[in-house]
Write a protein that holds these residues in place. Structure first.
Motif, PDB file in Angstrom:
ATOM      1  N   LEU A  13       0.823  -1.205   0.000  1.00  0.00           N
ATOM      2  CA  LEU A  13       0.000   0.000   0.000  1.00  0.00           C
ATOM      3  C   LEU A  13       0.858   1.257   0.000  1.00  0.00           C
ATOM      4  O   LEU A  13       0.544   2.235  -0.664  1.00  0.00           O
ATOM      5  N   THR A  14       1.935   1.229   0.742  1.00  0.00           N
ATOM      6  CA  THR A  14       2.827   2.382   0.787  1.00  0.00           C
ATOM      7  C   THR A  14       3.486   2.617  -0.563  1.00  0.00           C
ATOM      8  O   THR A  14       3.533   3.732  -1.061  1.00  0.00           O
ATOM      9  N   VAL A  15       3.975   1.562  -1.190  1.00  0.00           N
ATOM     10  CA  VAL A  15       4.670   1.679  -2.473  1.00  0.00           C
ATOM     11  C   VAL A  15       3.731   2.159  -3.570  1.00  0.00           C
ATOM     12  O   VAL A  15       4.092   2.947  -4.417  1.00  0.00           O
ATOM     13  N   THR A  16       2.485   1.698  -3.542  1.00  0.00           N
ATOM     14  CA  THR A  16       1.560   2.031  -4.628  1.00  0.00           C
ATOM     15  C   THR A  16       0.720   3.272  -4.336  1.00  0.00           C
ATOM     16  O   THR A  16      -0.113   3.641  -5.139  1.00  0.00           O
ATOM     17  N   SER A  17       0.925   3.891  -3.205  1.00  0.00           N
ATOM     18  CA  SER A  17       0.201   5.115  -2.848  1.00  0.00           C
ATOM     19  C   SER A  17      -1.308   4.927  -2.916  1.00  0.00           C
ATOM     20  O   SER A  17      -2.022   5.738  -3.489  1.00  0.00           O
ATOM     21  N   LEU A  47       2.165 -13.556  -3.197  1.00  0.00           N
ATOM     22  CA  LEU A  47       2.513 -12.135  -3.167  1.00  0.00           C
ATOM     23  C   LEU A  47       3.973 -11.914  -2.763  1.00  0.00           C
ATOM     24  O   LEU A  47       4.558 -10.889  -3.085  1.00  0.00           O
ATOM     25  N   GLN A  48       4.543 -12.867  -2.087  1.00  0.00           N
ATOM     26  CA  GLN A  48       5.927 -12.726  -1.626  1.00  0.00           C
ATOM     27  C   GLN A  48       6.914 -12.694  -2.789  1.00  0.00           C
ATOM     28  O   GLN A  48       8.005 -12.159  -2.651  1.00  0.00           O
ATOM     29  N   THR A  49       6.555 -13.261  -3.912  1.00  0.00           N
ATOM     30  CA  THR A  49       7.444 -13.265  -5.074  1.00  0.00           C
ATOM     31  C   THR A  49       7.184 -12.096  -6.008  1.00  0.00           C
ATOM     32  O   THR A  49       7.908 -11.898  -6.963  1.00  0.00           O
ATOM     33  N   LEU A  50       6.160 -11.314  -5.708  1.00  0.00           N
ATOM     34  CA  LEU A  50       5.778 -10.197  -6.564  1.00  0.00           C
ATOM     35  C   LEU A  50       6.643  -8.966  -6.281  1.00  0.00           C
ATOM     36  O   LEU A  50       6.810  -8.573  -5.126  1.00  0.00           O
ATOM     37  N   PRO A  52       7.157  -5.228  -5.900  1.00  0.00           N
ATOM     38  CA  PRO A  52       6.235  -4.117  -5.616  1.00  0.00           C
ATOM     39  C   PRO A  52       6.135  -3.108  -6.765  1.00  0.00           C
ATOM     40  O   PRO A  52       5.093  -2.484  -6.952  1.00  0.00           O
ATOM     41  N   PHE A  53       7.181  -2.968  -7.561  1.00  0.00           N
ATOM     42  CA  PHE A  53       7.148  -2.021  -8.668  1.00  0.00           C
ATOM     43  C   PHE A  53       6.353  -2.547  -9.858  1.00  0.00           C
ATOM     44  O   PHE A  53       6.108  -1.816 -10.808  1.00  0.00           O
ATOM     45  N   ASP A  54       5.967  -3.817  -9.812  1.00  0.00           N
ATOM     46  CA  ASP A  54       5.118  -4.393 -10.848  1.00  0.00           C
ATOM     47  C   ASP A  54       3.638  -4.250 -10.519  1.00  0.00           C
ATOM     48  O   ASP A  54       2.783  -4.690 -11.275  1.00  0.00           O
ATOM     49  N   ILE A  55       3.335  -3.642  -9.387  1.00  0.00           N
ATOM     50  CA  ILE A  55       1.947  -3.467  -8.961  1.00  0.00           C
ATOM     51  C   ILE A  55       1.429  -2.119  -9.442  1.00  0.00           C
ATOM     52  O   ILE A  55       2.040  -1.079  -9.223  1.00  0.00           O
ATOM     53  N   THR A  83      -1.535  -5.939 -11.634  1.00  0.00           N
ATOM     54  CA  THR A  83      -0.160  -5.660 -12.045  1.00  0.00           C
ATOM     55  C   THR A  83      -0.150  -4.618 -13.157  1.00  0.00           C
ATOM     56  O   THR A  83      -1.168  -4.374 -13.816  1.00  0.00           O
ATOM     57  N   VAL A  84       1.000  -4.032 -13.375  1.00  0.00           N
ATOM     58  CA  VAL A  84       1.174  -3.045 -14.439  1.00  0.00           C
ATOM     59  C   VAL A  84       0.835  -3.672 -15.795  1.00  0.00           C
ATOM     60  O   VAL A  84       0.143  -3.067 -16.616  1.00  0.00           O
ATOM     61  N   THR A  85       1.299  -4.891 -16.023  1.00  0.00           N
ATOM     62  CA  THR A  85       1.041  -5.570 -17.294  1.00  0.00           C
ATOM     63  C   THR A  85      -0.457  -5.748 -17.535  1.00  0.00           C
ATOM     64  O   THR A  85      -0.960  -5.461 -18.623  1.00  0.00           O
TER      65      THR A  85
END
Length: 183
Positions: A13-17, A47-50, A52-55, A83-85
């Motif tokens: 949540l913090t990373v994706t604002s 989610l552990q393998t995801l 955060p910048f791909d969200i 995800t961004v994709t």
């Protein structure tokens, strides 16, 4: 388990604002919320393998509403992660259906790198565009216009360095607050 879950979600949540305060959203969640990644149900461990910048976006559905939507599975709430994709695929398909020019210029979601998106008069950064544009739908969409700067119609090269400018106009969502400006 609850502590690990809380740390993972607070980090995401913090990373994706995300627009809601993380602590406030987390307090109302149950012990085992159902998790969806790009619309597919998944386990929390995935989610552990995801990265955060791909969200692109995270949506939290509180338990009461999740139970209405998902039945007993949603008793502890639901978390939707896009995800961004996936977000790029969604908005590319949508805009391609609304504009033949867009569809011809950008033959795939990955082909829009020479495009600068401008939404309701504001230029979107490349990182913010997917999280914002994939939320546009028939209820909010008004217009789309693609400007090719090579045609000489747009003279703000110092502001927008990309060749194409995709100007999108939408209705303002009812619950979105307007930014306050000072005079």
């Amino acid at each position: 388990m609850r502590t690990a879950f809380t740390i993972i979600i607070l980090f995401f949540l913090t990373v994706t604002s995300f627009g809601q305060l993380p602590k406030k959203a987390m307090i109302k969640m149950g012990q085992n919320p159902i998790v969806f990644l790009d619309s597919a149900e998944t386990k929390m461990s995935a989610l552990q393998t995801l990265n955060p910048f791909d969200i692109s976006n995270i949506g939290i559905v509180k338990p009461k509403k999740a139970k209405k939507l998902l039945g007993d599975k949603g008793v502890d709430g639901a978390i939707y992660i896009t995800t961004v994709t996936a977000a790029k695929n969604i908005y590319w398909k949508y805009f391609s259906s609304k504009s033949d020019e867009y569809k011809n210029l950008f033959s795939s979601p990955q082909a829009d790198t020479p495009a600068q998106y401008v939404l309701n008069g504001e230029a979107l950064s490349d990182s913010a565009a997917p999280g914002t544009l994939f939320l546009i739908n028939d209820k909010t969409f008004k217009t789309i216009n693609v400007i090719d700067k090579a045609d000489g119609k747009y003279l703000m090269d110092n502001v927008i360095s990309k060749r194409y400018i995709v100007v999108i106009t939408t209705k303002r969502p009812k619950k979105l607050e307007k930014k306050k400006t000072t005079a």
